[in-house]
Enzyme design. Sequence first.
Site, PDB file in Angstrom:
ATOM      1  N   CYS A 117     105.445  77.053  77.268  1.00  0.00           N
ATOM      2  CA  CYS A 117     104.726  75.769  77.185  1.00  0.00           C
ATOM      3  C   CYS A 117     104.623  75.066  78.543  1.00  0.00           C
ATOM      4  O   CYS A 117     103.722  74.268  78.763  1.00  0.00           O
ATOM      5  CB  CYS A 117     105.425  74.839  76.200  1.00  0.00           C
ATOM      6  SG  CYS A 117     105.630  75.603  74.601  1.00  0.00           S
ATOM      7  N   HIS A 280     101.787  68.227  77.112  1.00  0.00           N
ATOM      8  CA  HIS A 280     101.654  69.519  76.426  1.00  0.00           C
ATOM      9  C   HIS A 280     101.568  69.220  74.932  1.00  0.00           C
ATOM     10  O   HIS A 280     102.358  68.436  74.395  1.00  0.00           O
ATOM     11  CB  HIS A 280     102.859  70.397  76.737  1.00  0.00           C
ATOM     12  CG  HIS A 280     103.065  71.479  75.730  1.00  0.00           C
ATOM     13  ND1 HIS A 280     102.061  72.354  75.391  1.00  0.00           N
ATOM     14  CD2 HIS A 280     104.143  71.811  74.962  1.00  0.00           C
ATOM     15  CE1 HIS A 280     102.520  73.184  74.457  1.00  0.00           C
ATOM     16  NE2 HIS A 280     103.770  72.870  74.179  1.00  0.00           N
ATOM     17  N   ASN A 310      99.107  74.001  68.609  1.00  0.00           N
ATOM     18  CA  ASN A 310      99.830  74.141  69.872  1.00  0.00           C
ATOM     19  C   ASN A 310      99.381  75.447  70.526  1.00  0.00           C
ATOM     20  O   ASN A 310      99.637  76.528  70.000  1.00  0.00           O
ATOM     21  CB  ASN A 310     101.333  74.158  69.566  1.00  0.00           C
ATOM     22  CG  ASN A 310     102.208  74.330  70.788  1.00  0.00           C
ATOM     23  OD1 ASN A 310     101.774  74.853  71.807  1.00  0.00           O
ATOM     24  ND2 ASN A 310     103.454  73.912  70.685  1.00  0.00           N
TER      25      ASN A 310
END
Length: 355
Positions: A117, A280, A310
Site C-alpha cells: 500500500c 491511500h 482498495n
Amino acid sequence: MKTYSKIAGIGKYLPSYVMTNNELTNYMDTSDEWIQERTGIKERRYAKKHEETTTTMGAEASKKAIESAGISKEDIDFIIFATLSPDYYFPGCGVLLQRELGITKSECAALDIRNQCSGFVYGLSVADQFIKTGMYKNILLVGAEMHSMGLDYSTEGRTVTVIFGDGAGAVILQPTNDENEGILTTHLHSDGTHAEELAMISPGSHGGKHLGKDKFGFEETGNPGDIFVTQKMLDDGLLFPNMNGQLVFKTAVTKFPEVIQEALQKTGKSPSEIDMFIPHQANLRIASFVQKQLGLSDDKVYNNIQKYGNTTAASIPIALCEAYELGKVKKGDLVCLAAFGSGFTWGSALLNWAI
Ligand code: ACO
C-alpha cells in the site's frame, strides 16, 4: 540553483467490469450493508481475466501520463513499478511495462517496488532523490494491481476479498528549479514486527520455517518443489492474502497522522495550509479518522474507495488523477499524500501541484 522534482503528467486506468457488493454475495456469505458500513466500499473494478494483467493496466495508465506530460515514451529514462500483484513471480513488472510500451533504448532502467500500500509513496521518494541528484530527467512511476486473480472467493476469505479492487495509476516526474511546483518533502518508515499480519506468505522460500509446519503446509517429502508450493498449501487455501484487520486498523490510525505531522513539521506548514489530502484508499473509516485528526473539511480530502475498493499501490495515483481531472487539485495547490500498509510500511509526501 536547487533542483526539485515535479509531477509533470498523470494518468489512470480502471478496468470496465464493475463488481458490486451484491454480486459478491453470489460467492460468499456477505452483504452490501456489512461491506459499506465497515469499509465504505460500494463496488470495485475487476480486470478481464487472461486478457488484462497488472502490466497491461499499468501501461494504459502510463500512456495517459506520458501524453499528459507532453513527452514521448522514448524520453523516459527510468521506470519505477509498484505492485504486490505482479504478472510473474519474477521478473518484475518494470521490464514488462518497458516492453509493453515499446521502450527499446538500453539507457532506460526499470525498478520494482514491493512495498504494497505504501509502494507509490516509496516510489515517489525514490524518484525524487534520483531527479534531485540529476541522474534522471523523466521518470515514469506506476502503481498497479490485479487483485481479482488472487483472492479467496469463499466465505472464509470474505474479510480480505471484499476490500480489494483492480486498477492502475501513473505519473511522470521531471526536474524543476521552482519550489512552487515541486515535491517539498517525503518521509518513509517501516517496522517488520508484524510482517505476517497483513501478508501473502506463500509461495516463498520460508517453506513454513518460522511459521509452524502444519499451519503453512510445509511437508518434508524430499521433493524440492514441495518446499516452495505444496499441494497442502493449495488445499488449505494458503496461497491467498491474510489480514489481521483490527491490528491493521489500530496501527494505521496512529501511523497516518504521525507521518503527516512529520512532513508538515519538516516544511513548517500547518494542516490548514493543505489544499488537498489524498490518503491511500485502505478503508473509508481509516481515511475519515485521519481527516478528523487533521481537522480537514470534506472539500480538502479526496476519497474514491467507494467506487474502486482498495487498489493498494494504485490507490493514490488513481485518486490523485481523478481529483485532478475533476478540477479538485489545481496548479499551485499544496497536496499531501500518505499511505500505510503491509510490512508494516508507511510514508507521506507534501508537494506543490505543478500542472
Ligand atoms: N461480510 C460479512 N461479515 C463479515 C465479513 C464480510 N465480508 N468479514 C468479516 N465478517 C464477520 C466476521 O466473521 C465476524 O463475525 P462474528 O462476529 O460472527 O465472528 C464479524 O464480521 C466481525 O469481524 P471482524 O473481523 O471483527 O470485523 P471488523 O469490525 O474488525 O471489520 C475490517 C473487519 C473491515 C477488515 C476491519 O478490521 C478493518 O477495517 N480493518 C482495517 C483493515 C484494512 O483497512 N485493510 C485494508 C487493506 S490494508 C491497507 O490497505 C492498509
